[in-house]
Write a protein that holds these residues in place. Sequence first.
Motif, PDB file in Angstrom:
ATOM      1  N   THR A 147       0.856  -1.066   0.109  1.00 14.86           N
ATOM      2  CA  THR A 147      -0.154  -0.003   0.158  1.00 14.86           C
ATOM      3  C   THR A 147       0.775   1.121  -0.166  1.00 14.86           C
ATOM      4  O   THR A 147       2.064   1.299   0.537  1.00 14.86           O
ATOM      5  CB  THR A 147      -0.923  -0.067   1.231  1.00 14.86           C
ATOM      6  OG1 THR A 147      -0.270   0.140   2.377  1.00 14.86           O
ATOM      7  CG2 THR A 147      -1.979  -0.959   1.326  1.00 14.86           C
ATOM      8  N   PRO A 148       0.401   2.181  -0.610  1.00 16.16           N
ATOM      9  CA  PRO A 148      -0.843   2.356  -1.429  1.00 16.16           C
ATOM     10  C   PRO A 148      -0.526   2.077  -2.866  1.00 16.16           C
ATOM     11  O   PRO A 148       0.433   1.776  -3.388  1.00 16.16           O
ATOM     12  CB  PRO A 148      -1.031   3.928  -1.250  1.00 16.16           C
ATOM     13  CG  PRO A 148       0.380   4.431  -1.441  1.00 16.16           C
ATOM     14  CD  PRO A 148       1.174   3.633  -0.596  1.00 16.16           C
ATOM     15  N   ALA A 159      -0.432   9.358   4.502  1.00 15.90           N
ATOM     16  CA  ALA A 159      -0.468   8.096   3.929  1.00 15.90           C
ATOM     17  C   ALA A 159       0.297   7.010   4.408  1.00 15.90           C
ATOM     18  O   ALA A 159       1.526   7.511   4.744  1.00 15.90           O
ATOM     19  CB  ALA A 159      -0.519   7.871   2.310  1.00 15.90           C
ATOM     20  N   THR A 160       0.044   5.635   4.593  1.00 17.08           N
ATOM     21  CA  THR A 160       0.940   4.700   5.142  1.00 17.08           C
ATOM     22  C   THR A 160       1.385   3.906   3.975  1.00 17.08           C
ATOM     23  O   THR A 160       0.784   3.498   3.150  1.00 17.08           O
ATOM     24  CB  THR A 160       0.042   3.876   6.076  1.00 17.08           C
ATOM     25  OG1 THR A 160      -0.249   4.513   7.204  1.00 17.08           O
ATOM     26  CG2 THR A 160       1.164   2.820   6.707  1.00 17.08           C
ATOM     27  N   ILE A 161       2.801   3.757   3.896  1.00 12.66           N
ATOM     28  CA  ILE A 161       3.519   2.826   3.175  1.00 12.66           C
ATOM     29  C   ILE A 161       3.893   1.579   3.644  1.00 12.66           C
ATOM     30  O   ILE A 161       4.564   1.639   4.747  1.00 12.66           O
ATOM     31  CB  ILE A 161       4.947   3.716   2.470  1.00 12.66           C
ATOM     32  CG1 ILE A 161       4.674   5.276   2.023  1.00 12.66           C
ATOM     33  CG2 ILE A 161       5.391   2.952   1.320  1.00 12.66           C
ATOM     34  CD1 ILE A 161       3.591   5.369   1.187  1.00 12.66           C
ATOM     35  N   GLN A 162       3.399   0.432   3.067  1.00 10.64           N
ATOM     36  CA  GLN A 162       3.708  -0.824   3.606  1.00 10.64           C
ATOM     37  C   GLN A 162       4.452  -1.510   2.489  1.00 10.64           C
ATOM     38  O   GLN A 162       3.763  -1.446   1.286  1.00 10.64           O
ATOM     39  CB  GLN A 162       2.348  -1.330   3.940  1.00 10.64           C
ATOM     40  CG  GLN A 162       1.977  -0.950   5.298  1.00 10.64           C
ATOM     41  CD  GLN A 162       0.797  -1.711   5.794  1.00 10.64           C
ATOM     42  OE1 GLN A 162      -0.210  -2.198   4.829  1.00 10.64           O
ATOM     43  NE2 GLN A 162       0.689  -1.862   7.227  1.00 10.64           N
ATOM     44  N   GLY A 163       5.490  -2.351   2.763  1.00 14.47           N
ATOM     45  CA  GLY A 163       6.105  -3.109   1.400  1.00 14.47           C
ATOM     46  C   GLY A 163       7.013  -4.211   2.212  1.00 14.47           C
ATOM     47  O   GLY A 163       7.052  -4.502   3.181  1.00 14.47           O
ATOM     48  N   ILE A 190       3.797   8.890   6.017  1.00 13.55           N
ATOM     49  CA  ILE A 190       4.204  10.158   5.449  1.00 13.55           C
ATOM     50  C   ILE A 190       3.100  11.302   5.305  1.00 13.55           C
ATOM     51  O   ILE A 190       1.933  10.668   5.184  1.00 13.55           O
ATOM     52  CB  ILE A 190       5.127  10.051   4.186  1.00 13.55           C
ATOM     53  CG1 ILE A 190       4.030   9.338   2.925  1.00 13.55           C
ATOM     54  CG2 ILE A 190       6.002   9.062   4.159  1.00 13.55           C
ATOM     55  CD1 ILE A 190       4.617   9.446   1.450  1.00 13.55           C
ATOM     56  N   SER A 191       3.615  12.387   5.092  1.00  9.41           N
ATOM     57  CA  SER A 191       2.634  13.445   4.899  1.00  9.41           C
ATOM     58  C   SER A 191       2.601  13.920   3.725  1.00  9.41           C
ATOM     59  O   SER A 191       3.436  13.609   2.737  1.00  9.41           O
ATOM     60  CB  SER A 191       3.169  14.847   5.796  1.00  9.41           C
ATOM     61  OG  SER A 191       3.431  14.506   7.099  1.00  9.41           O
ATOM     62  N   LEU A 192       1.374  14.313   3.242  1.00 12.95           N
ATOM     63  CA  LEU A 192       0.888  14.494   1.725  1.00 12.95           C
ATOM     64  C   LEU A 192       0.537  15.963   1.583  1.00 12.95           C
ATOM     65  O   LEU A 192      -0.110  16.461   2.591  1.00 12.95           O
ATOM     66  CB  LEU A 192      -0.249  13.816   1.347  1.00 12.95           C
ATOM     67  CG  LEU A 192      -0.081  12.170   1.373  1.00 12.95           C
ATOM     68  CD1 LEU A 192      -1.332  11.597   1.219  1.00 12.95           C
ATOM     69  CD2 LEU A 192       1.216  11.641   0.611  1.00 12.95           C
ATOM     70  N   SER A 193       0.794  16.619   0.424  1.00 13.40           N
ATOM     71  CA  SER A 193       0.200  17.903   0.277  1.00 13.40           C
ATOM     72  C   SER A 193      -1.007  17.808  -0.779  1.00 13.40           C
ATOM     73  O   SER A 193      -1.227  16.605  -1.314  1.00 13.40           O
ATOM     74  CB  SER A 193       1.199  18.616  -0.714  1.00 13.40           C
ATOM     75  OG  SER A 193       2.430  18.712  -0.087  1.00 13.40           O
ATOM     76  N   HIS A 216       1.910   7.502  -7.189  1.00 16.27           N
ATOM     77  CA  HIS A 216       1.319   8.774  -7.100  1.00 16.27           C
ATOM     78  C   HIS A 216       0.075   8.818  -6.460  1.00 16.27           C
ATOM     79  O   HIS A 216      -0.751   7.932  -6.589  1.00 16.27           O
ATOM     80  CB  HIS A 216       1.033   9.012  -8.617  1.00 16.27           C
ATOM     81  CG  HIS A 216       2.284   9.380  -9.478  1.00 16.27           C
ATOM     82  ND1 HIS A 216       2.883   8.374 -10.222  1.00 16.27           N
ATOM     83  CD2 HIS A 216       3.029  10.404  -9.433  1.00 16.27           C
ATOM     84  CE1 HIS A 216       3.701   8.869 -10.879  1.00 16.27           C
ATOM     85  NE2 HIS A 216       3.960  10.163 -10.476  1.00 16.27           N
ATOM     86  N   VAL A 217       0.016   9.427  -5.471  1.00 17.15           N
ATOM     87  CA  VAL A 217      -1.154   9.600  -4.378  1.00 17.15           C
ATOM     88  C   VAL A 217      -1.749  10.890  -4.401  1.00 17.15           C
ATOM     89  O   VAL A 217      -1.021  11.967  -4.563  1.00 17.15           O
ATOM     90  CB  VAL A 217      -0.735   9.267  -2.965  1.00 17.15           C
ATOM     91  CG1 VAL A 217      -1.887   9.315  -1.907  1.00 17.15           C
ATOM     92  CG2 VAL A 217      -0.110   7.625  -2.821  1.00 17.15           C
TER      93      VAL A 217
END
Length: 234
Positions: A147-148, A159-163, A190-193, A216-217
């Motif tokens: 994710t994502p 957003a949460t980055i998992q891998g 991580i923070s998003l804009s 790309h989120v």
Amino acid sequence: MTIFCSKKLPKIKSVGDVFKEVRKKNNLTLFQASHLSHIPKKHLISLEKNQFQKLPSAKAHCIAYVRRYAKILKLDEKIITDEFIRQTDLNNYQPIHPHSGLKIRPLNSIILWTKRLAIGALSIVFFSYIGWQINGIMRPPTLIIFTPNEGYVTKQLSATIQGQTDAEISLTINGQKIRVNDKGQFEVEISLSKGVNTITISATKKHGKTSTLTRHVVATPTNNQVSYGSQQPN
């Protein structure tokens, strides 16, 4: 004075010659004789050609074939068998195995070939292992993002980055180093804009091989949420 005249003695027939002569007198082909005696045709040929070394290795087999062949040809089994034993000297002749058709090799030769096969097998295992190690060094590391998903849309400004990657790998997200556990798993928020955010995840081996994935989120926060811009992961 007694005068001796030379006299040519009759040639003593071999067992094979007797078998062949009597078979032909009885108008039997080798195929018919094999069928009647239940002896393989190739062994009948060996008997008639006096090639006794091509008969089965066991003495019992040889004698059984001779008796059986003598019986169907209506010959005296005992006389033929005794003559066969005398002519062949069964204790000394070198037999050939009936199934393989190969001469029995000395034990030393078998041991030598066994050693060669063992050395060959070990060599294959060794070089396969070396090749596997080299391939592991040369290929880029594994990198999977759970994710994502690409093009993920969220109303949050994070957003949460998992891998998953290989163990002992240097991992970065947008250039900042991220901790990976001993199984190669990682998870970070991580923070998003507001709008489209590009997230670059890179996994690098000690020897410099790198795998990189990009996500790309899209962040679409509500009006009362404040965007602090894209921030580096913790």
